[in-house]
Design an enzyme around this catalytic site. Structure first.
Site, PDB file in Angstrom:
ATOM      1  CB  CYS A 173      -0.533  -3.296   8.905  1.00 34.48           C
ATOM      2  SG  CYS A 173       0.493  -2.030   8.117  1.00 34.48           S
ATOM      3  CD  GLU A 216      -1.304  -2.312   2.168  1.00 36.30           C
ATOM      4  OE1 GLU A 216      -2.115  -3.059   2.709  1.00 36.30           O
ATOM      5  OE2 GLU A 216      -0.067  -2.464   2.274  1.00 36.30           O
TER       6      GLU A 216
END
Length: 155
Positions: free
Chosen positions: A77, A49
């Site tokens: 996360c 990401e």
């Protein structure tokens, strides 16, 4: 999500890269793609990401990505989720959840990034989990698997 799965497979095949894939889409068009490069770059922040957000920022010369949807093969996360918030991503869509994969992929306290977003930051970001979860979870060790200790980075 299928493009994110392709990225994950590319990362899995590249020595030193990882099997998490991510794409960013705006107005139906792919604008960034990445896979996990943390081990490859010796950079603990180089999750798929983050790599995708960095690439998009370099391309667009901005830090704000309103109207964009980030697709990831694994539930992001906390670091990646907060990065999406700071980048003003409008939507996060992920495949495999913490219930679908081995616990080594997540923090041990079962911290909910969805709660973090809604409790501490914004309530205008859309989050959708479990998209193509069966297909995405095949990229990772399953909850009942016994991964080799050297692969358990979060332990």
């Amino acid at each position: 999500m299928r493009l994110a799965i392709e990225q994950a497979r590319m990362g899995d095949r590249r020595p030193g890269a990882g099997e998490v894939g991510c794409v960013i889409v705006r107005d139906g068009q792919l604008v960034a793609a990445a896979f996990n490069e943390a081990e490859l770059r010796h950079d603990p922040t180089a999750h798929a990401e983050i790599v995708a957000l960095r690439r998009l920022g370099e391309q667009w010369k901005t830090t704000e990505f309103r109207g964009c949807t980030l697709y990831c093969t694994l539930q992001p996360c906390g670091m990646c989720t907060v990065a999406c918030l700071w980048a003003k991503v409008s939507r996060i869509v992920y495949g495999a959840t913490r219930e679908d994969v081995h616990s080594m992929y997540f923090d041990t306290r079962h911290f909910s990034t969805v709660d973090l977003i809604h409790d501490a930051f914004r309530d205008d970001i859309q989050i959708t989990g479990g998209v193509l979860a069966d297909e995405c979870s095949k990229l990772y060790y399953r909850p009942q698997d016994d991964p080799p200790p050297q692969e358990q980075k979060n332990r």
